[in-house]
Design a protein around this motif. Sequence first.
Motif, PDB file in Angstrom:
ATOM      1  N   MET A 592      62.880 -14.838  21.225  1.00  0.00           N
ATOM      2  CA  MET A 592      62.645 -15.506  19.934  1.00  0.00           C
ATOM      3  C   MET A 592      61.473 -14.841  19.225  1.00  0.00           C
ATOM      4  SD  MET A 592      64.426 -17.771  18.661  1.00  0.00           S
ATOM      5  CE  MET A 592      65.986 -18.399  19.190  1.00  0.00           C
ATOM      6  N   GLY A 593      60.389 -14.678  19.991  1.00  0.00           N
ATOM      7  CA  GLY A 593      59.209 -14.049  19.390  1.00  0.00           C
ATOM      8  C   GLY A 593      59.562 -12.687  18.841  1.00  0.00           C
ATOM      9  N   LEU A 595      62.468 -11.478  17.924  1.00  0.00           N
ATOM     10  CA  LEU A 595      63.317 -11.619  16.738  1.00  0.00           C
ATOM     11  C   LEU A 595      62.447 -11.975  15.529  1.00  0.00           C
ATOM     12  CD1 LEU A 595      66.127 -11.731  15.577  1.00  0.00           C
ATOM     13  CD2 LEU A 595      66.282 -14.112  16.291  1.00  0.00           C
ATOM     14  N   SER A 596      61.562 -12.961  15.772  1.00  0.00           N
ATOM     15  CA  SER A 596      60.675 -13.376  14.686  1.00  0.00           C
ATOM     16  C   SER A 596      59.893 -12.178  14.171  1.00  0.00           C
ATOM     17  CB  SER A 596      59.725 -14.440  15.209  1.00  0.00           C
ATOM     18  OG  SER A 596      58.669 -14.613  14.318  1.00  0.00           O
ATOM     19  N   GLY A 597      59.339 -11.413  15.140  1.00  0.00           N
ATOM     20  CA  GLY A 597      58.544 -10.257  14.722  1.00  0.00           C
ATOM     21  C   GLY A 597      59.361  -9.311  13.864  1.00  0.00           C
ATOM     22  N   LEU A 599      62.210 -10.015  12.088  1.00  0.00           N
ATOM     23  CA  LEU A 599      62.549 -10.605  10.781  1.00  0.00           C
ATOM     24  C   LEU A 599      61.336 -10.600   9.861  1.00  0.00           C
ATOM     25  CD1 LEU A 599      64.788 -13.621  11.779  1.00  0.00           C
ATOM     26  CD2 LEU A 599      65.449 -11.464  10.739  1.00  0.00           C
ATOM     27  N   ARG A 600      60.165 -10.763  10.465  1.00  0.00           N
ATOM     28  CA  ARG A 600      58.938 -10.790   9.682  1.00  0.00           C
ATOM     29  C   ARG A 600      58.810  -9.550   8.827  1.00  0.00           C
ATOM     30  NH1 ARG A 600      53.334 -11.442  12.657  1.00  0.00           N
ATOM     31  NH2 ARG A 600      52.234 -11.672  10.671  1.00  0.00           N
ATOM     32  N   LYS A 601      59.246  -8.416   9.397  1.00  0.00           N
ATOM     33  CA  LYS A 601      59.079  -7.144   8.693  1.00  0.00           C
ATOM     34  C   LYS A 601      59.737  -7.202   7.307  1.00  0.00           C
ATOM     35  CE  LYS A 601      57.147  -4.701  12.085  1.00  0.00           C
ATOM     36  NZ  LYS A 601      56.646  -5.946  12.704  1.00  0.00           N
ATOM     37  N   LEU A 602      60.795  -8.019   7.187  1.00  0.00           N
ATOM     38  CA  LEU A 602      61.476  -8.080   5.887  1.00  0.00           C
ATOM     39  C   LEU A 602      60.511  -8.532   4.807  1.00  0.00           C
ATOM     40  CD1 LEU A 602      64.846  -9.708   6.950  1.00  0.00           C
ATOM     41  CD2 LEU A 602      64.383  -7.324   6.426  1.00  0.00           C
ATOM     42  N   GLN A 603      59.548  -9.352   5.224  1.00  0.00           N
ATOM     43  CA  GLN A 603      58.590  -9.880   4.245  1.00  0.00           C
ATOM     44  C   GLN A 603      57.531  -8.803   4.009  1.00  0.00           C
ATOM     45  OE1 GLN A 603      59.256 -12.975   3.254  1.00  0.00           O
ATOM     46  NE2 GLN A 603      57.633 -13.115   1.720  1.00  0.00           N
ATOM     47  N   ASN A 604      57.905  -7.732   3.265  1.00  0.00           N
ATOM     48  CA  ASN A 604      57.033  -6.564   3.237  1.00  0.00           C
ATOM     49  C   ASN A 604      56.053  -6.602   2.075  1.00  0.00           C
ATOM     50  OD1 ASN A 604      58.657  -6.245   1.130  1.00  0.00           O
ATOM     51  ND2 ASN A 604      59.688  -4.399   1.863  1.00  0.00           N
ATOM     52  N   GLY A 605      56.008  -7.677   1.346  1.00  0.00           N
ATOM     53  CA  GLY A 605      54.990  -7.806   0.321  1.00  0.00           C
ATOM     54  C   GLY A 605      55.389  -7.210  -1.019  1.00  0.00           C
ATOM     55  N   TYR A 610      61.822  -8.353  -2.607  1.00  0.00           N
ATOM     56  CA  TYR A 610      62.196  -9.772  -2.644  1.00  0.00           C
ATOM     57  C   TYR A 610      63.330  -9.958  -3.645  1.00  0.00           C
ATOM     58  CZ  TYR A 610      57.616 -10.455  -0.468  1.00  0.00           C
ATOM     59  OH  TYR A 610      56.536 -10.408   0.356  1.00  0.00           O
TER      60      TYR A 610
ATOM     61  N   SER B  95      50.674  -5.846  -3.164  1.00  0.00           N
ATOM     62  CA  SER B  95      51.391  -6.226  -1.926  1.00  0.00           C
ATOM     63  C   SER B  95      50.380  -6.479  -0.810  1.00  0.00           C
ATOM     64  CB  SER B  95      52.337  -5.092  -1.528  1.00  0.00           C
ATOM     65  OG  SER B  95      51.580  -3.914  -1.340  1.00  0.00           O
ATOM     66  N   MET B  97      49.664  -9.478   0.332  1.00  0.00           N
ATOM     67  CA  MET B  97      50.199 -10.531   1.199  1.00  0.00           C
ATOM     68  C   MET B  97      51.590 -10.132   1.659  1.00  0.00           C
ATOM     69  SD  MET B  97      48.963 -13.760  -0.953  1.00  0.00           S
ATOM     70  CE  MET B  97      49.643 -13.098  -2.432  1.00  0.00           C
ATOM     71  N   LYS B  98      51.741 -10.021   2.968  1.00  0.00           N
ATOM     72  CA  LYS B  98      53.050  -9.629   3.504  1.00  0.00           C
ATOM     73  C   LYS B  98      53.218 -10.204   4.896  1.00  0.00           C
ATOM     74  CE  LYS B  98      51.818  -5.357   3.107  1.00  0.00           C
ATOM     75  NZ  LYS B  98      51.427  -3.949   3.210  1.00  0.00           N
ATOM     76  N   LEU B  99      54.340  -9.955   5.517  1.00  0.00           N
ATOM     77  CA  LEU B  99      54.651 -10.368   6.885  1.00  0.00           C
ATOM     78  C   LEU B  99      54.590 -11.887   7.072  1.00  0.00           C
ATOM     79  CD1 LEU B  99      52.835  -7.611   8.893  1.00  0.00           C
ATOM     80  CD2 LEU B  99      55.226  -7.752   8.280  1.00  0.00           C
TER      81      LEU B  99
ATOM     82  N   LYS C 216      53.946 -12.302  -8.490  1.00  0.00           N
ATOM     83  CA  LYS C 216      55.203 -12.361  -7.733  1.00  0.00           C
ATOM     84  C   LYS C 216      55.998 -13.593  -8.130  1.00  0.00           C
ATOM     85  CE  LYS C 216      53.821  -9.776  -3.630  1.00  0.00           C
ATOM     86  NZ  LYS C 216      53.277  -9.874  -2.259  1.00  0.00           N
ATOM     87  N   MET C 294      61.846 -15.614  -0.378  1.00  0.00           N
ATOM     88  CA  MET C 294      60.815 -14.649   0.003  1.00  0.00           C
ATOM     89  C   MET C 294      59.521 -14.848  -0.769  1.00  0.00           C
ATOM     90  SD  MET C 294      63.143 -11.965   1.582  1.00  0.00           S
ATOM     91  CE  MET C 294      62.000 -10.770   1.854  1.00  0.00           C
ATOM     92  N   ASP C 298      54.237 -15.751   0.321  1.00  0.00           N
ATOM     93  CA  ASP C 298      53.176 -15.065  -0.417  1.00  0.00           C
ATOM     94  C   ASP C 298      52.521 -16.007  -1.411  1.00  0.00           C
ATOM     95  OD1 ASP C 298      54.232 -13.135   1.049  1.00  0.00           O
ATOM     96  OD2 ASP C 298      54.724 -11.748  -0.579  1.00  0.00           O
ATOM     97  N   ILE C 355      62.354 -19.473  12.868  1.00  0.00           N
ATOM     98  CA  ILE C 355      62.110 -18.306  13.735  1.00  0.00           C
ATOM     99  C   ILE C 355      60.947 -17.481  13.205  1.00  0.00           C
ATOM    100  CG2 ILE C 355      63.080 -16.118  14.476  1.00  0.00           C
ATOM    101  CD1 ILE C 355      65.778 -17.497  14.685  1.00  0.00           C
TER     102      ILE C 355
END
Lengths: 631, 99, 549, 523
Positions: A592-593, A595-597, A599-605, A610, B95, B97-99, C216, C294, C298, C355
Amino acid sequence: MENLIALLVAAPLLGAAVLLCGGRRLDPVGHWIGTVLASASFVIGAILFADMLGKDEEHRALAQHLFSWIPVEGFQADIAFQLDQLSMTFVLLITGVGSLIHVYSIGYMEHDERRRRFFGYLNLFLAAMLLLVLADNYLLLYVGWEGVGLASYLLIGFWQHKPSAATAAKKAFLVNRVGDMGLSIAIMLMFTTFGTFAFGPVLEATGETGEGKLTAIGLMLLLAACGKSAQVPLQSWLGDAMEGPTPVSALIHAATMVTAGVYLIVRSGEIFNAAPDAQLVTTVVGAVTLLFGAIVGCAKDDIKKALAGSTMSQIGYMILAAGLGPIGYVFAIMHLVTHGFFKAGLFLGAGSVMHGMNDEVDMRKYGGLRKHMPVTFVTFGLGYLAIIGFPGLSGFFSKDKIIEAAFAKGGTEGWILGGVALLGAAITAFYMTRVMLMTFFGEKRWQPDEHGHEPHPHESPKSMTIPMIVLAFGSVFAGGFFGIGDRFLHWLEPVTEHTHGHPPIGATTVTLSTMVVLVIGVGLAYLQYGRRPVPVVAPRGSLLTRAARRDLLQDDFNHVVLVRGGEHLTRSLVYVDHTLVDGVVNGTAASMGGLSGRLRKLQNGYARSYAVSMFGGAAILIAATLLMRAV
Amino acid sequence: MNPVNYLYLAALLFTIGASGVLIRRNAIVVFMCIELMLNACNLAFVAFSRMHGNLDGQIIAFFTMVVAAAEVVVGLAIIVSLFRSRHSASVDDASLMKL
Amino acid sequence: MSATAVHSLWTTAADPIQKIDAPNIEYGQLAPTLIVIGAAVVGILVEAFVPRRSRYYVQIFVSVVALAAAFAAVVALAASGYGTTKAGIAAMGAVAVDGPALFLQGVILLAGVLGVFTFAERRLDPVAHGNRVDSFAAQAASVPGSDSEKAAVKAGFTTTEVFPLLLFAIGGMLVFPAANDLLTLFIALEVFSLPLYLLCAVARRKRIMSQEAAVKYFLLGAFASAFTLFGIALLYGYAGSVSYATIAQVVDGTVETVNPALADTMGNDALLLIGAAMIVMGLLFKVGAVPFHMWTPDVYQGAPTPVTGFMAAATKVAAFGALLRLLYVVLPGLRWDWRPVMMGVAVVTMLGGAIVAITQTDIKRLLAYSSIAHAGFILAGVIAMTPDGVSSVLFYLAAYSFVTIGAFAVVTLVRDAGGEATHLSKWAGLGRRSPLVAAVFAVYLLAFAGIPLTSGFAGKFAVFKAAAEGGASALVVVGVISSAIAAFFYIRVIVLMFFSEPRPEGPTVAVPSPLTMTAIAVGVAVTLVLGVAPQYFLDLAGQAGVFVR
Amino acid sequence: MSFPLLTATAALPAIGAIATAAVPAARRTAAKWLALLVSLATLALAVVVLVRFDPDGDRYQLTESHAWIKDFGVRYELGVDGIAVALIALTALLIPFVILAGWHDADPLETHSSRWRPTQGFFALILGVEAMVIISFEATDVFLFYIFFEAMLIPMYFLIGGFGDRAHAGSDEHAAAQRSYAAVKFLLYNLAGGLIMLAAVIGLYVVAGNFSLQEIAEARANGSLDMATNTERWLFLGFFFAFAVKAPLWPLHTWLPNAMGEATAPVAVLITAVVDKVGTFAMLRFCLQLFPEASKWATPAILVLALISIIYGALLAVGQRDIKRLVAYASISHFGFIIMGIFAMTSQGQSGATLYMVNHGISTAALMLVAGFLITRRGSRLIADYGGVQKVAPVLAGTFLIGSLATLSLPGLAPFVSEFLVLIGTFARYPVIGIIATFGIVLAALYTLVLYQRTMTGPVKPEVSAMPDLKVRELAVVAPLIALLIFLGVYPKPLTDIVNPAVKQTMSDVHKKDPKPEVEAAK
């Protein structure tokens, strides 16, 4: 009258409670309390015995119902006693020998600061043992059965500071537990078969079920007997049990507890009678054990272990007899009683010797003690004569009958069993003579120990010698008293019933041949140990000797197979539990951790990515909606 | 000429605007693309209003323009303040704020 | 199109003698919205005319009074049966006054009051040049760290404009769930979004992040509303009208007289489906459902925490209200098309939020992701398509909004030199330092996790029950699983607070003014009351569970 | 409206918990005494319940029923049958000893700031757990039960994670990490179980429309509420999973050793002797009554799992190096027996299982608390660090031995009665399983006696040479428990009289009759 039965158990139980909870303030009087209550129980037993003799055979059995123990739907277990001739025999043996050994222990344990506790345990044992023989149902018997197991555990391990003692105690309890498993399974079988496990109903109903069930029950009971009575294959604990104080060995591991197995089988006679296969197995176990014990007895240099081997072998005789069915029951019990006398006597003698020899147990370091401790010598000697079956003494009567009965079984079985029994008699004569010679005859072989203390062999105090004398009397006359005119037979017959068997070779022939083998055994021993001096360091000896010294290797077998195997099993299971069972769960969490890690990458700022996801999402949403309409 | 074509044009403009939002870095340009999308909507409204023969669509178009104007005010304010504090109007620079 | 038709069009459009009859507006029924909007305008005037010193107090006064009055109006309307029997359409069909609308408006207003309290908090930040300061920039226009800002701080400026902005936002939110035609929906959306964009940008500390959040939020928000608008256009094209009632009729095919000009578009389901999907997408964006979520982390992280708290609570309420009305009033005829899709969205939202939250290290982002997961749970209730579904969602929203505001209010208290200490590692051993605050936060976390005897459990049970009854058992199972996953990270925070040794350089817990205290206390109280004795509120939601058509 | 006895029994400790928590930081001892008194008062109330309960009366007695959450079909319904009464009595009985045994476990260390009030918290949490456990024994409304079944995790969680065993190898940080790992593991396992049960609870509502145990059970019995076979099975599994985690049943057991190992001995007792009983109790009350058919369907699988638990737990107990973990695995083995007894579906088995819950509670409490005293003296949980204690602290060793003997269910001590009933009850229906299970007896002897031998006998280790014997407080904890063990071993009738009618009821719920003895069957 019957209300006295409970008191038989209650007296020593009270003693145990008082002594164990009483604390140090009871130390000065503890041993007296213990002894008094033990003898009180004996007195009550005697009263009941007298009363029983007063009645005619049919009405001798007494019963006492105390209270309903475990009342559950379809399951009825009571705290209830029954006292018939069989139980009475044991009551007298237990309380009698028990009281004597209490007295003996006063002297023997004098210098032990935990003497009070010791007597507490002894009383506990008496209570449990009496419960065992007085119970009127198998479950209550089971309580006594494990109770004596506990007492023996406590007493074997009495000197707990010795790791060997602690280990021996644990071993004894565990091996007994294996036997107890048999007993509990037997009880379950009875419950499912007869719906009860009280002696009366079960033994009457044996006719109503198939032989298969009865054989199963019988074998399970036999397993229990093997555990408690140190029969092959569960005999391994008895030798180590000698770690306990000698009075314990005398009382528990010679006279009483170890014979409980015989009691169980005789008590369940009806079951065995209806299950020939079980009987056969019983006889085989008995035969094997009597040889086994005898052989081991020949090789041991530790006096107590030699005697232990002999105990095993003698009980082998009893089991053999019990296995023979109605022919043998009476003689099994009779030998049990006489054996109770002389073996207890022998052990007390051994204890007395050790008492005088700074607790030295190696017979090779004895020699010529007859001059130093005459009383011990005489009593021990009488016990010796009794056990080898010297004509006229106890052992002669009881053992001879058993050998007869064995032959009387008839057919090849008869010959084999009889032959084994005879052979056993010979070996018995051999090793007992060996013990006798090594201990009391020849030159003194003891040296100063590492501290430079030279043992000064001396006679033991009265408190110890008197019981030995009494037991010596028993071992001399009991057999004759019982055997002549079949007194004992008539006494027990109503309970165990008896059929007269006819050995293919006449009774006299059997007796004569017994004499012959006896002489041979003694002679051989004399040639071996009487003629030439006994080496202080044991010679390497033949393969058999070496094996016998190690209890015929069965301990090594246990060690390799059970102990080692068990250790490996548990260790690997611990590993499995940690890695597999636990690992699965932790693994899920970890994944789980992970996977979370990821998926987190998608939130790239980046706002634009987005937006991409939103755009894609919208596209999917639209497509899906249209798709839904399409399908 | 068939007003449906105006719808296609509107859809086209909307897509152009949307892809502009996805592609361009400069916040101002991104914002202009959004405005383009809004105007695509307006075109669609007017076209439909013309097809249906009722005026709701045209009225809605006016509302949209007002809203767009309001968005401009707010949006420019935010973007300018961002630009002033980090001397760049690139959306990708923003950017932290991320992750 | 035939020439006559065209001609007729022109004539109808440009007939000079046709007189326009004035629309009749039920001011009474619209009172809540009108009061709030009016107060917002007043607030602007205050900014213009009241001297700087007293603005702060005047603004608070105006806002609180206005919100209270509006809430009173809502209660009065509900009491006089507008929630149930007298429910109807007001303002020429633009606004619905019915149970869900009033219930949600009430919730939003209460959230607004608590929001004002947290906005007005001035005890947390250290005193600057002898002036107590709140969590908003002294002068949002000035560049952070610049001389102009220093001057502004020195002069003790404060951005009191936040209060009118807040009021405008609330005004929009009040209309949003009540909007009864697509145009109103869109306008309301913009009216409450634009102020929020601004509010995000005006943090006193970490302004760069605050501005980034604003950008954003603004760009993505505008992007989303463009989609919504296009969707509206398509629906309008499909039905020839933007009024919910009419569209619903067209969708169900129960129109009495079909205008021939509409005949061909009405048949065109592509318009309908695409349009509906695009509108729904806009709403999903506002509720923060995967994959339109998303922006949430942020923005929640960057925005000033009081704003985050208010936004997280109120926006969700308003948006879900609108979503409910759209799906239950306009598109019930399409449920076989959108239900499976929404289920998919709900599933990915629940799982995704839970998750990703596991590995978060910033408390505000953590709460953001948890809010995403919760959006998923609520969607499960929305999908039920039963009256129970509506009322369960209403109840859940009420419960959730108070927990959220409270939780974020607690976050504002834990501070170190750099302002709020939002990094989880700094929360270590908080339970040792100040047991009370930690305990309160623990209560909130347990409520989020849905532990029994908290409002979170009652709400979760309500929506799952509705979903199961609505035949979406699969959703319940997924929901349960993701709750288990979610429990993990809530527990992690509790472990951190109570079982790990406090850091020597750890944050301090500021002692707030009665304002924030009230917010937190009310939050806890509601959490426990709704957890232990929810029946009364369930009744309320139950009565409010019917939409007027 | 009579006096709400059951509510009072649960409410008293709850109020006591709040009061204890409110005691000012300085008045530590006052808090302890307050907690102790409250727990004793609760015990008194429990005794009243015991007296007021009439074994031959209705199935559920002392019932209370009030409207609670109409929308969820939830009522505040309390009522006790024999099984519940027995377990409530057990709980109320054990808590005072737990408190007394943990008297000094939560005294604050110097490092704590003055505002941190561990002592008050510790005892308040214990009382809180007591309240929740008692009410979950009393609840006859599934939802009500579920709420407290879940809620009790939170105080337990803080007890485990917040007040760990101070006797640990390695650094404090490491110990803290271990502790919070154990606490989290405990919580997540049980929470996961609970959530899956939540799904089943909702499902039950959808099917049945309310949560009243009696109504649903009746409806199931008279067939007015029939579930589709698959529905029933899924719901059953949902419930059973949660209970199996709590119980714990192999392979869901791994949280128990960690929790019991890291928690202080009294808390460990709280876990295994009190809280876990809710799981087995719930199997008996909810699984069997609500889903009789599914229960019968699942019986073989469950029996096998129970059998594995028995043997597996015992074998792992043999392999342990840590005293408390050893006891934990022993408990797993015992829970195997309990579950086996429940699902053997015979009167003996189920009565045995119920007695087993009580007896195991007492015996484990005795053993674990003495072990706790031992561990606090030496400051280590490793068996290897002990030896010859018997020489220096005979009373401690003696009580420890009795505890061990109870654990290996020696005849004459309470556990024997229950264990034998379970075995015979199982054997009557499933001979093979019954026989294999008896191996558990031998293994039990192995691990307990090995433990005793390694720690108590042999030459005296220097570290333990100065070990003081039991103090009065500690003796006051152990002696009554031992007395109880002996009493219930010799005269369990009072207990069986209460339990039997309830068991008969349950048997009729699942439409099962005891197998007839062969002889009678033949006739």
